[in-house]
Design a protein around this motif. Structure first.
Motif, mmCIF file in Angstrom:
data_model
loop_
_atom_site.group_PDB
_atom_site.id
_atom_site.type_symbol
_atom_site.label_atom_id
_atom_site.label_comp_id
_atom_site.label_asym_id
_atom_site.label_seq_id
_atom_site.Cartn_x
_atom_site.Cartn_y
_atom_site.Cartn_z
ATOM 1 N N VAL A 144 -56.329 -24.094 33.695
ATOM 2 C CA VAL A 144 -57.136 -22.892 33.531
ATOM 3 C C VAL A 144 -58.585 -23.242 33.830
ATOM 4 O O VAL A 144 -59.125 -24.199 33.284
ATOM 5 N N VAL A 145 -59.188 -22.439 34.695
ATOM 6 C CA VAL A 145 -60.619 -22.514 34.952
ATOM 7 C C VAL A 145 -61.255 -21.363 34.195
ATOM 8 O O VAL A 145 -60.907 -20.202 34.428
ATOM 9 N N PHE A 146 -62.134 -21.684 33.268
ATOM 10 C CA PHE A 146 -62.886 -20.673 32.526
ATOM 11 C C PHE A 146 -64.295 -20.615 33.080
ATOM 12 O O PHE A 146 -64.889 -21.653 33.380
ATOM 13 N N THR A 147 -64.836 -19.404 33.210
ATOM 14 C CA THR A 147 -66.257 -19.267 33.497
ATOM 15 C C THR A 147 -66.860 -18.368 32.436
ATOM 16 O O THR A 147 -66.188 -17.524 31.843
ATOM 17 N N ALA A 148 -68.148 -18.572 32.204
ATOM 18 C CA ALA A 148 -68.903 -17.723 31.293
ATOM 19 C C ALA A 148 -70.221 -17.367 31.974
ATOM 20 O O ALA A 148 -70.785 -18.183 32.709
ATOM 21 N N THR A 149 -70.677 -16.154 31.738
ATOM 22 C CA THR A 149 -71.965 -15.759 32.292
ATOM 23 C C THR A 149 -73.062 -16.599 31.649
ATOM 24 O O THR A 149 -72.874 -17.178 30.577
ATOM 25 N N ARG A 150 -74.202 -16.646 32.312
ATOM 26 C CA ARG A 150 -75.266 -17.562 31.879
ATOM 27 C C ARG A 150 -75.843 -17.225 30.516
ATOM 28 O O ARG A 150 -76.528 -18.059 29.905
ATOM 29 N N ASP A 151 -75.547 -16.049 29.990
ATOM 30 C CA ASP A 151 -76.048 -15.678 28.673
ATOM 31 C C ASP A 151 -75.117 -16.108 27.533
ATOM 32 O O ASP A 151 -75.395 -15.844 26.371
ATOM 33 N N PRO A 170 -72.982 -8.425 31.633
ATOM 34 C CA PRO A 170 -73.382 -9.557 30.781
ATOM 35 C C PRO A 170 -72.276 -9.992 29.819
ATOM 36 O O PRO A 170 -71.326 -9.258 29.574
ATOM 37 N N ARG A 171 -72.425 -11.204 29.285
ATOM 38 C CA ARG A 171 -71.592 -11.760 28.207
ATOM 39 C C ARG A 171 -70.099 -11.695 28.511
ATOM 40 O O ARG A 171 -69.308 -11.195 27.722
ATOM 41 N N VAL A 172 -69.719 -12.238 29.664
ATOM 42 C CA VAL A 172 -68.325 -12.179 30.101
ATOM 43 C C VAL A 172 -67.728 -13.578 30.211
ATOM 44 O O VAL A 172 -68.347 -14.494 30.767
ATOM 45 N N VAL A 173 -66.535 -13.727 29.671
ATOM 46 C CA VAL A 173 -65.714 -14.923 29.871
ATOM 47 C C VAL A 173 -64.594 -14.526 30.824
ATOM 48 O O VAL A 173 -63.917 -13.517 30.606
ATOM 49 N N ARG A 174 -64.433 -15.299 31.896
ATOM 50 C CA ARG A 174 -63.353 -15.061 32.859
ATOM 51 C C ARG A 174 -62.428 -16.266 32.860
ATOM 52 O O ARG A 174 -62.839 -17.374 32.504
ATOM 53 N N LEU A 175 -61.212 -16.044 33.313
ATOM 54 C CA LEU A 175 -60.313 -17.174 33.497
ATOM 55 C C LEU A 175 -59.483 -16.997 34.757
ATOM 56 O O LEU A 175 -59.219 -15.878 35.200
ATOM 57 N N ALA A 185 -52.308 -28.658 29.389
ATOM 58 C CA ALA A 185 -52.888 -28.010 30.571
ATOM 59 C C ALA A 185 -54.263 -28.607 30.874
ATOM 60 O O ALA A 185 -55.008 -28.973 29.967
ATOM 61 N N ALA A 186 -54.577 -28.686 32.146
ATOM 62 C CA ALA A 186 -55.910 -29.097 32.558
ATOM 63 C C ALA A 186 -56.841 -27.903 32.383
ATOM 64 O O ALA A 186 -56.563 -26.817 32.892
ATOM 65 N N LEU A 187 -57.929 -28.094 31.649
ATOM 66 C CA LEU A 187 -58.877 -27.013 31.382
ATOM 67 C C LEU A 187 -60.275 -27.447 31.820
ATOM 68 O O LEU A 187 -60.641 -28.603 31.672
ATOM 69 N N ILE A 188 -61.031 -26.499 32.342
ATOM 70 C CA ILE A 188 -62.417 -26.766 32.698
ATOM 71 C C ILE A 188 -63.222 -25.495 32.511
ATOM 72 O O ILE A 188 -62.694 -24.388 32.657
ATOM 73 N N CYS A 189 -64.496 -25.663 32.183
ATOM 74 C CA CYS A 189 -65.405 -24.531 32.043
ATOM 75 C C CYS A 189 -66.540 -24.681 33.034
ATOM 76 O O CYS A 189 -66.965 -25.796 33.349
ATOM 77 N N ALA A 222 -73.006 -20.665 23.432
ATOM 78 C CA ALA A 222 -72.705 -21.147 22.086
ATOM 79 C C ALA A 222 -71.511 -22.097 22.017
ATOM 80 O O ALA A 222 -71.441 -22.937 21.117
ATOM 81 N N VAL A 223 -70.567 -21.990 22.974
ATOM 82 C CA VAL A 223 -69.363 -22.817 22.933
ATOM 83 C C VAL A 223 -68.670 -22.763 24.293
ATOM 84 O O VAL A 223 -68.816 -21.780 25.031
ATOM 85 N N ALA A 224 -67.927 -23.803 24.611
ATOM 86 C CA ALA A 224 -67.100 -23.805 25.825
ATOM 87 C C ALA A 224 -65.814 -23.031 25.533
ATOM 88 O O ALA A 224 -65.081 -23.370 24.594
ATOM 89 N N PRO A 225 -65.512 -21.993 26.317
ATOM 90 C CA PRO A 225 -64.327 -21.167 26.044
ATOM 91 C C PRO A 225 -63.001 -21.937 26.057
ATOM 92 O O PRO A 225 -62.036 -21.500 25.425
#
Length: 130
Positions: free
Chosen positions: A45-52, A85-90, A70-74, A55-58
């Protein structure tokens, strides 16, 4: 068994560790449930978070749900002026018997509109529009 890609996103109200983790657990849980997957079916799973969101890695939320193998990366989502704003994607890669068209992508908490901004491909110059 095929490897398929599953997309998803969620929006949070505040940049707070527990808020981000709870929303990400909900997102990952929905991806698993809607696609009838077990944690062992997840390859990566590749997680991304918007720059705002800082506080934590999803990815921690996925570990909390049992995705230990599973291999995970943020990563930080590319900044686009005017983006949500304030979006976590995977983007999850999963082993499944489902055909590609049966894979269920999951958009929660206001992110359902994200795919609506993709305009149709314009016709080539000189061709008749449909």
């Amino acid at each position: 068994m095929a490897v398929r890609a599953v997309r998803g996103a969620t929006q949070v109200d505040v940049d707070d560790r527990e808020t981000i983790l709870a929303a990400t657990r909900e997102l990952v849980g929905q991806v698993l449930d809607r696609n009838e997957l077990k944690p062992g079916d997840v390859v990566s799973v590749v997680f991304t978070a918007t720059r705002d969101l800082t506080a934590v890695a999803p990815a921690l939320a996925a570990r909390q749900l049992g995705l230990h193998d599973a291999a995970l990366i943020c990563a930080q989502e590319m900044w686009v002026e005017g983006s949500m704003p304030r979006v976590v994607r995977l983007l999850a890669h999963v082993e499944t018997e489902r055909p590609r068209e049966a894979v269920a992508n999951v958009y929660l908490n206001g992110t359902e509109v994200l795919r609506g901004d993709v305009p149709p491909v314009p016709p080539p110059p000189g061709s008749a529009a449909l």
